[in-house]
Design a protein around this motif. Structure first.
Motif, PDB file in Angstrom:
ATOM      1  N   ALA A  90      59.766   8.776  21.488  1.00 51.33           N
ATOM      2  CA  ALA A  90      59.370   9.171  20.137  1.00 51.33           C
ATOM      3  C   ALA A  90      60.592   9.464  19.274  1.00 51.33           C
ATOM      4  N   LEU A  91      61.551  10.183  19.857  1.00 55.41           N
ATOM      5  CA  LEU A  91      62.762  10.497  19.107  1.00 55.41           C
ATOM      6  C   LEU A  91      63.557   9.243  18.787  1.00 55.41           C
ATOM      7  N   GLU A  92      63.602   8.316  19.765  1.00 52.00           N
ATOM      8  CA  GLU A  92      64.344   7.075  19.538  1.00 52.00           C
ATOM      9  C   GLU A  92      63.686   6.251  18.434  1.00 52.00           C
ATOM     10  N   THR A  93      62.366   6.229  18.466  1.00 55.13           N
ATOM     11  CA  THR A  93      61.653   5.498  17.416  1.00 55.13           C
ATOM     12  C   THR A  93      61.927   6.104  16.047  1.00 55.13           C
ATOM     13  N   GLU A  94      61.894   7.417  16.025  1.00 56.78           N
ATOM     14  CA  GLU A  94      62.165   8.098  14.768  1.00 56.78           C
ATOM     15  C   GLU A  94      63.604   7.862  14.322  1.00 56.78           C
ATOM     16  N   ARG A  95      64.519   7.919  15.311  1.00 61.62           N
ATOM     17  CA  ARG A  95      65.926   7.715  14.970  1.00 61.62           C
ATOM     18  C   ARG A  95      66.169   6.293  14.467  1.00 61.62           C
TER      19      ARG A  95
END
Length: 717
Positions: free
Chosen positions: A480-485
């Motif tokens: 999720a964080l990678e997608t957001e990043r």
């Protein structure tokens, strides 16, 4: 007596003959004194007196010689009787002749020796001492003396000096002037007596040693019951201040209240353990017991035995005892401690059973690690060892990604670090659900007597379910964080990089609606077209990098002949070379067949060549590669502008700029190369210096199935 009687008779006879003549002479007148007849009478009388004197002196000498012979014979008889009835040996020393005469048992001279011969019968030092004593007696410095010497056997023959002799030296005969003419030596063999005395001394010494140094109380009473001796241990037990004062009080055994009824003459001995009061004994002693320092009750164990000789006559009474008050009290305390220990043991057993039950139901195991043996023990309960694992076995059970962590933990314990150790590792074992088993260790050091770590104790818990859940949560969170990043990075890149060409396109498009020279319209169209192409390239590169970041591009490895791929992609990348710049392609292999994604590796080679061509205005761009032990190394170097040291660390950042602030090609070539390389499991290195060009190495692990090198390497220029 007979010789004296004869002397008296001889004197009386001479007097009887002389007295008449003297009486006759007195009757005569003095006038006729000188008459011839009278003179003749006087002469005859004088001759008769002289004759009688000669006879008297002769008889006196004869009688004296007879007396001496009789006395010598008597002494010889007495000496013979003494020698025959004793163990004495007698010898005579003549000072004038310096000879030694050995007498036989009948008193006669048996043999005569010179000093040198006589000295062979004694130890040299002892004979010298005896000779000095003889000299002192001869010179009247002493009358007699007795010395102890070492000599040979009873007969005077050559032999070992293994006998102890007591020699008494005294004057035997003197001359008329009183000077000793004969010295007698009385020699007695005291070897057995000395041995017996030595034996007695040893016994006494042992007795004194045992009596004084014994760890028990020893007391000795004589045959009348009086206290004769007491050792120091007994004095300490009863607190006697002065041993000598106690012995001087003439204390008897019946003065002690516990033994007042003992009849020492009929006493047969016994052993007794009793409790008595010291203060009461002090009072019952009627002042005979001196001051003592102990008081109160005492439990005493005593053995009393009478000592009798072979005839059964009482010699004394011997007692041996010890104060067992502390021992009895200790016994009672130990008995009480045993009872308490039994209760504590039962409580501990219940506690251990509860712990074992908890360990079984909670899947927790106890562990012990011994640095001396390098062995890890896993216990299913407090008394049962379930596994014994060596270090190699421990490392083998840990998954690959945690083996380094496990080795570090074992090394720290081998170094005996005095600190708590906590770690969690994943093993190669699987649980019932098929998940890899996670084990969490909480380890504590156990110190030895010397203060150093002797071993480690701790708990091993199965945390597979919890760790799996945590890992899944982390993976989902990371995604999720990678997608957001990625979304943020994409938007950020678009906002900064797309805005410039888009503004240019909009600016030139607006010029068409304003007054302008128709001759400028082709220029406006070219600028719009060029910036539109730039905008399209940025969008495509950004989308490609975003897909790489999201791992949306799948790698499809296949058998690829790398020399062909390398040559073709190098040429594509160097199409943008500026005029006057040479390119060099070094291809050392005829065939290098390996399993790799052709598109990915081609993208890496092409983008590196494009980046080198973009920054090289003159000189050359060189591309080469080498395969060695499962590692493919691609090298692209140029003679371009290079970058400063402070810029070199940001070369692989997205939309990085050079020293003048210009983008490196599209600004995304090197970031895409880095991302592709890292996803292939490789690494990128860079070496650059301002004004001296740049060299970039790409290392990619891969396995070659077929290798054929060129016999002669000719670079393509």
């Amino acid at each position: 007596m007979r010789i004296k009687t004869r002397r008296i008779k001889l004197l009386l006879t001479a007097a009887s003959l002389l007295f008449p003549l003297m009486a006759r002479a007195q009757e005569e007148n003095m006038e006729t004194l000188f008459d011839v007849s009278h003179i003749m009478a006087y002469v005859v009388a004088m001759l008769l007196m002289g004759f009688f004197c000669l006879i008297f002196y002769n008889r006196l000498i004869v009688f004296r010689a007879l007396d001496n012979r009789m006395r010598s014979r008597t002494q010889n008889m007495q000496l013979a009787m003494i020698l025959s009835n004793s163990r004495l040996r007698v010898w005579l020393f003549n000072p004038d002749l310096r000879t030694y005469s050995l007498l036989s048992k009948d008193g006669n001279v048996q043999e005569t020796y010179m000093p040198l011969d006589f000295s062979r019968f004694y130890e040299r030092d002892d004979f010298e001492r005896m000779r000095q004593d003889l000299t002192s007696i001869v010179h009247n410095h002493m009358k007699q003396t007795t010395i102890v010497v070492r000599g040979n056997a009873s007969k005077y023959t050559s032999g070992p000096m293994d006998h102890t002799l007591e020699v008494t030296l005294r004057v035997f005969e003197r001359n008329e002037e009183g000077r000793p003419t004969t010295i007698i030596g009385l020699e007695r063999d005291i070897t057995e007596e000395m041995k017996q005395q030595e034996h007695v001394d040893k016994l006494m010494m042992r007795y004194q040693t045992v009596f004084k140094s014994s760890d028990i109380d020893l007391i000795y009473y004589d045959k009348d019951g009086y206290l004769v001796d007491i050792n120091e241990k007994a004095c300490q037990t009863f607190g006697v201040k002065s041993r000598s004062a106690l012995l001087s009080h003439k204390l008897t055994i019946n003065d002690m209240d516990p033994f007042k009824d003992i009849d020492i003459n009929t006493f047969a001995g016994y052993r007794l353990t009793s409790s008595f009061n010291i203060d009461q004994i002090r009072k019952s002693g009627q002042g005979k017991v001196p001051d003592i320092t102990v008081s109160g009750k005492m439990i005493y164990d005593i053995v009393m035995n009478p000592i009798r000789n072979e005839q059964g006559v009482l010699i004394g009474l011997y007692t041996a005892g010890r104060d067992i008050t502390e021992m009895v009290e200790t016994f009672h305390r130990q008995k009480e401690s045993t009872r308490r220990l039994s209760e504590a043991t039962k409580s501990i057993e219940n506690y251990v059973n509860n712990i074992n039950y908890s360990l079984q139901t909670s899947q927790v195991r106890l562990m012990n690690y011994y640095p001396d043996r390098h062995v890890l023990e896993i216990n299913s309960d407090l008394s049962h060892t379930q596994y014994k694992l060596t270090q190699v076995r421990c490392i083998g059970l840990v998954s690959e990604e945690h083996r380094r962590q496990a080795r570090g933990l074992l090394r720290r314990m081998d170094r005996r670090e005095n600190t708590q150790l906590n770690t969690a590792v994943r093993t190669i074992m699987k649980d019932k659900k098929g998940y890899r088993v996670w084990l969490t260790f909480n380890i504590f050091p156990i110190l030895g007597k010397d203060g150093t770590v002797s071993h480690y104790f701790g708990m091993c818990r199965n945390t597979t379910e919890w760790m799996t859940t945590q890992q899944q949560l982390q993976e989902e969170t990371a995604k999720a964080l990678e997608t957001e990043r990625l979304k943020d990075a994409f938007l950020l890149n678009m906002s900064y990089e797309i805005r410039t060409p888009l503004n240019t396109v909009l600016g030139f498009a607006q010029l068409f609606g304003q007054e302008h020279d128709p001759a400028d319209e082709p220029l406006f169209a070219d600028e719009i077209k060029r910036n539109a192409n730039t905008l399209l390239t940025l969008v495509n590169e950004s989308l490609y990098l975003s897909r790489l970041d999201a791992h949306m591009i799948e790698m499809r490895p296949s058998d690829t002949d790398f020399p062909i791929v390398f040559d073709s992609y190098c040429r594509i990348g160097m199409n943008t070379l500026k005029p006057g710049v040479r390119y060099i392609i070094e291809n050392p292999y005829e065939h290098l067949l390996m399993s790799i994604d052709e598109q990915w590796i081609g993208q890496i080679v092409q983008r590196l060549c494009t980046n080198a061509a973009f920054h090289t205005n003159e000189g050359f761009v060189r591309a080469k590669y080498e395969y060695h032990q499962g590692m493919l190394t691609i090298s692209i170097d140029d003679s371009g502008n290079g970058v400063a040291k402070e810029v070199r660390s940001h070369m692989f950042d997205r939309f990085a700029t050079d020293n003048e602030g210009n983008h490196c090609s599209s600004g995304l070539d090197l970031p895409i190369v880095k991302e592709l390389t890292e996803q292939l499991g490789g690494s990128v290195e860079c070496q650059s210096e301002r004004g001296k060009g740049t060299t970039i190495w790409v290392n990619i692990p891969c396995e070659a199935t077929s290798i054929e090198k060129k016999k002669e390497i000719l670079p393509i220029i």
